[in-house]
Design a protein around this motif. Structure first.
Motif, PDB file in Angstrom:
ATOM      1  N   PRO A 139     -16.638  39.258 -77.451  1.00  0.00           N
ATOM      2  CA  PRO A 139     -16.883  40.312 -76.479  1.00  0.00           C
ATOM      3  C   PRO A 139     -15.677  41.231 -76.304  1.00  0.00           C
ATOM      4  CG  PRO A 139     -17.705  38.242 -75.666  1.00  0.00           C
ATOM      5  CD  PRO A 139     -16.990  37.935 -76.941  1.00  0.00           C
ATOM      6  N   SER A 140     -15.964  42.519 -76.215  1.00  0.00           N
ATOM      7  CA  SER A 140     -14.894  43.506 -76.083  1.00  0.00           C
ATOM      8  C   SER A 140     -14.192  43.384 -74.750  1.00  0.00           C
ATOM      9  CB  SER A 140     -15.479  44.921 -76.213  1.00  0.00           C
ATOM     10  OG  SER A 140     -16.245  45.039 -77.394  1.00  0.00           O
ATOM     11  N   ALA A 141     -12.938  43.789 -74.746  1.00  0.00           N
ATOM     12  CA  ALA A 141     -12.182  43.781 -73.498  1.00  0.00           C
ATOM     13  C   ALA A 141     -12.734  44.825 -72.531  1.00  0.00           C
ATOM     14  CB  ALA A 141     -10.707  44.040 -73.787  1.00  0.00           C
ATOM     15  N   SER A 142     -13.193  45.941 -73.082  1.00  0.00           N
ATOM     16  CA  SER A 142     -13.740  47.013 -72.257  1.00  0.00           C
ATOM     17  C   SER A 142     -15.256  46.868 -72.191  1.00  0.00           C
ATOM     18  CB  SER A 142     -13.382  48.382 -72.852  1.00  0.00           C
ATOM     19  OG  SER A 142     -13.816  48.451 -74.196  1.00  0.00           O
ATOM     20  N   VAL A 143     -15.731  46.065 -71.256  1.00  0.00           N
ATOM     21  CA  VAL A 143     -17.160  45.820 -71.125  1.00  0.00           C
ATOM     22  C   VAL A 143     -17.847  47.032 -70.498  1.00  0.00           C
ATOM     23  CG1 VAL A 143     -18.901  44.346 -70.057  1.00  0.00           C
ATOM     24  CG2 VAL A 143     -16.787  43.340 -70.922  1.00  0.00           C
ATOM     25  N   ILE A 144     -18.959  47.448 -71.098  1.00  0.00           N
ATOM     26  CA  ILE A 144     -19.706  48.586 -70.595  1.00  0.00           C
ATOM     27  C   ILE A 144     -20.565  48.146 -69.417  1.00  0.00           C
ATOM     28  CG2 ILE A 144     -21.504  50.256 -71.187  1.00  0.00           C
ATOM     29  CD1 ILE A 144     -20.512  50.167 -74.061  1.00  0.00           C
ATOM     30  N   ASP A 145     -20.612  48.965 -68.364  1.00  0.00           N
ATOM     31  CA  ASP A 145     -21.452  48.657 -67.211  1.00  0.00           C
ATOM     32  C   ASP A 145     -22.618  49.637 -67.142  1.00  0.00           C
ATOM     33  OD1 ASP A 145     -20.343  51.016 -66.255  1.00  0.00           O
ATOM     34  OD2 ASP A 145     -19.013  50.005 -64.837  1.00  0.00           O
ATOM     35  N   SER A 146     -23.513  49.430 -66.178  1.00  0.00           N
ATOM     36  CA  SER A 146     -24.716  50.256 -66.088  1.00  0.00           C
ATOM     37  C   SER A 146     -24.379  51.719 -65.800  1.00  0.00           C
ATOM     38  CB  SER A 146     -25.647  49.709 -65.008  1.00  0.00           C
ATOM     39  OG  SER A 146     -25.005  49.684 -63.743  1.00  0.00           O
ATOM     40  N   LEU A 147     -23.322  51.974 -65.045  1.00  0.00           N
ATOM     41  CA  LEU A 147     -22.936  53.351 -64.743  1.00  0.00           C
ATOM     42  C   LEU A 147     -22.505  54.081 -66.014  1.00  0.00           C
ATOM     43  CD1 LEU A 147     -22.480  55.566 -62.658  1.00  0.00           C
ATOM     44  CD2 LEU A 147     -20.179  54.629 -62.247  1.00  0.00           C
ATOM     45  N   THR A 148     -21.782  53.385 -66.876  1.00  0.00           N
ATOM     46  CA  THR A 148     -21.356  53.974 -68.143  1.00  0.00           C
ATOM     47  C   THR A 148     -22.567  54.317 -69.006  1.00  0.00           C
ATOM     48  OG1 THR A 148     -19.337  52.649 -68.095  1.00  0.00           O
ATOM     49  CG2 THR A 148     -19.933  53.638 -70.193  1.00  0.00           C
ATOM     50  N   ILE A 149     -23.539  53.422 -69.027  1.00  0.00           N
ATOM     51  CA  ILE A 149     -24.747  53.668 -69.810  1.00  0.00           C
ATOM     52  C   ILE A 149     -25.516  54.855 -69.236  1.00  0.00           C
ATOM     53  CG2 ILE A 149     -26.961  52.695 -70.532  1.00  0.00           C
ATOM     54  CD1 ILE A 149     -25.608  49.932 -70.467  1.00  0.00           C
ATOM     55  N   LYS A 207     -25.004  35.290 -73.143  1.00  0.00           N
ATOM     56  CA  LYS A 207     -24.704  35.826 -71.817  1.00  0.00           C
ATOM     57  C   LYS A 207     -24.374  37.309 -71.886  1.00  0.00           C
ATOM     58  CE  LYS A 207     -19.840  34.391 -72.042  1.00  0.00           C
ATOM     59  NZ  LYS A 207     -18.781  33.592 -71.362  1.00  0.00           N
ATOM     60  N   ALA A 208     -24.441  37.953 -70.741  1.00  0.00           N
ATOM     61  CA  ALA A 208     -24.157  39.382 -70.663  1.00  0.00           C
ATOM     62  C   ALA A 208     -22.740  39.672 -71.137  1.00  0.00           C
ATOM     63  CB  ALA A 208     -24.348  39.866 -69.228  1.00  0.00           C
ATOM     64  N   GLY A 209     -22.558  40.842 -71.728  1.00  0.00           N
ATOM     65  CA  GLY A 209     -21.247  41.248 -72.222  1.00  0.00           C
ATOM     66  C   GLY A 209     -21.397  42.353 -73.242  1.00  0.00           C
ATOM     67  N   SER A 210     -20.279  42.823 -73.763  1.00  0.00           N
ATOM     68  CA  SER A 210     -20.273  43.839 -74.816  1.00  0.00           C
ATOM     69  C   SER A 210     -19.705  43.222 -76.085  1.00  0.00           C
ATOM     70  CB  SER A 210     -19.422  45.044 -74.395  1.00  0.00           C
ATOM     71  OG  SER A 210     -20.024  45.743 -73.323  1.00  0.00           O
ATOM     72  N   TYR A 211     -20.408  43.413 -77.183  1.00  0.00           N
ATOM     73  CA  TYR A 211     -20.033  42.801 -78.452  1.00  0.00           C
ATOM     74  C   TYR A 211     -19.934  43.861 -79.546  1.00  0.00           C
ATOM     75  CZ  TYR A 211     -21.533  38.551 -76.019  1.00  0.00           C
ATOM     76  OH  TYR A 211     -21.690  37.536 -75.108  1.00  0.00           O
ATOM     77  N   ASP A 212     -18.758  43.999 -80.136  1.00  0.00           N
ATOM     78  CA  ASP A 212     -18.584  44.900 -81.267  1.00  0.00           C
ATOM     79  C   ASP A 212     -19.141  44.250 -82.523  1.00  0.00           C
ATOM     80  OD1 ASP A 212     -15.356  45.706 -79.981  1.00  0.00           O
ATOM     81  OD2 ASP A 212     -17.176  46.896 -79.788  1.00  0.00           O
ATOM     82  N   PHE A 213     -19.585  45.077 -83.471  1.00  0.00           N
ATOM     83  CA  PHE A 213     -20.098  44.529 -84.720  1.00  0.00           C
ATOM     84  C   PHE A 213     -19.819  45.491 -85.869  1.00  0.00           C
ATOM     85  CE2 PHE A 213     -23.570  47.029 -82.986  1.00  0.00           C
ATOM     86  CZ  PHE A 213     -24.042  47.723 -84.081  1.00  0.00           C
ATOM     87  N   ILE A 214     -19.861  44.921 -87.081  1.00  0.00           N
ATOM     88  CA  ILE A 214     -19.730  45.710 -88.296  1.00  0.00           C
ATOM     89  C   ILE A 214     -20.513  45.020 -89.404  1.00  0.00           C
ATOM     90  CG2 ILE A 214     -17.551  44.554 -88.849  1.00  0.00           C
ATOM     91  CD1 ILE A 214     -16.692  47.118 -90.310  1.00  0.00           C
ATOM     92  N   PHE A 215     -21.246  45.763 -90.206  1.00  0.00           N
ATOM     93  CA  PHE A 215     -21.915  45.179 -91.364  1.00  0.00           C
ATOM     94  C   PHE A 215     -20.865  44.896 -92.428  1.00  0.00           C
ATOM     95  CE2 PHE A 215     -26.396  47.191 -90.653  1.00  0.00           C
ATOM     96  CZ  PHE A 215     -26.618  46.272 -89.649  1.00  0.00           C
ATOM     97  N   ASP A 216     -20.792  43.670 -92.905  1.00  0.00           N
ATOM     98  CA  ASP A 216     -19.757  43.299 -93.860  1.00  0.00           C
ATOM     99  C   ASP A 216     -20.228  43.337 -95.308  1.00  0.00           C
ATOM    100  OD1 ASP A 216     -21.447  41.142 -93.691  1.00  0.00           O
ATOM    101  OD2 ASP A 216     -19.892  39.655 -93.305  1.00  0.00           O
ATOM    102  N   LYS A 217     -21.491  43.676 -95.528  1.00  0.00           N
ATOM    103  CA  LYS A 217     -22.006  43.793 -96.889  1.00  0.00           C
ATOM    104  C   LYS A 217     -23.276  44.619 -96.867  1.00  0.00           C
ATOM    105  CE  LYS A 217     -22.602  39.306 -97.365  1.00  0.00           C
ATOM    106  NZ  LYS A 217     -23.025  37.985 -97.936  1.00  0.00           N
ATOM    107  N   GLY A 218     -23.743  45.007 -98.051  1.00  0.00           N
ATOM    108  CA  GLY A 218     -25.016  45.690 -98.133  1.00  0.00           C
ATOM    109  C   GLY A 218     -24.912  47.202 -98.192  1.00  0.00           C
TER     110      GLY A 218
END
Length: 210
Positions: A25-35, A139-150
């Motif tokens: 989970p990212s340190a900077s979690v997005i909240d509903s106001l940000t969305i 659980k709730a949170g913000s998760y960064d991701f990257i496709f590592d292949k394909g």
């Protein structure tokens, strides 16, 4: 070309709920106001009313010799249940074969946190395999991701689950830039949006009950 189209659209359909090579989970979690600020007031009202909103913009850049294609994508929806409730099923990747028609087999390796999907459909010229890394998001949170292949290698984004008034607000963004796929921008945008929305609607439905 038909194979490339189906490969892209299928990945984008899955991106709303599953992601390759997830990072903690990212340190900077997005909240509903940000969305709310990100999607705008009118779209936010639609999301609160129960709509799933998807936006997919595809554009080209560069000259003919080095033409690039750029994708900016997001999908947002408010689940009927809390994040804790919804994620009990959404994180059970091995059962996706029971809920999404074109996933014919699905398995999950707990040790290396990799999911394996076999895809087959009359719309596809032959079977396809998706194999990527993702933890069980419980659980709730913000998760960064990257496709590592394909094909869409180095596609990057963030999946966020926010507890909002006893319901779970899901918000996923993605950005990709690479060599032009040969697929017209309007077609790429239309199908990535349509199939992603259908996938989220179906997964919301099956995760709303025990």
């Amino acid at each position: 070309m038909r194979y490339i189209k189906q490969y892209i659209f299928t990945i984008l359909a899955l991106i709303s709920v599953t992601h390759a090579k997830s990072i903690p989970p990212s340190a900077s979690v997005i909240d509903s106001l940000t969305i709310e600020k990100s999607v705008g007031e009118s779209v936010w009202k639609k999301i609160l009313s129960g709509e799933i909103h998807t936006k997919s913009e595809v554009r080209s850049s560069g000259d003919k010799g080095q033409k690039k294609q750029i994708l900016d994508f997001y999908i947002a929806g408010l689940h009927k249940k809390s994040c804790r409730f919804a994620l009990k099923k959404l994180s059970h990747y091995e059962s996706y074969k029971d809920h999404i028609g074109y996933i014919k087999s699905s398995s999950y390796n707990e040790e290396n946190e990799r999911v394996h999907f076999k895809l087959s459909s009359a719309l596809m010229p032959f079977n396809m395999i998706l194999d990527f890394k993702i933890p069980r998001i419980k659980k709730a949170g913000s998760y960064d991701f990257i496709f590592d292949k394909g094909f869409l290698i180095n596609l990057k984004g963030k999946i966020t689950a926010v507890d909002y008034k006893k319901r779970c607000l899901f918000y996923t963004t993605a950005h990709w830039q690479g060599n032009h796929t040969g697929i017209p921008n309007t077609l790429f945008s239309f199908f990535s949006k349509a199939l992603s929305q259908l996938a989220m609607e179906n997964l919301f439905r099956i995760s709303s009950t025990y």
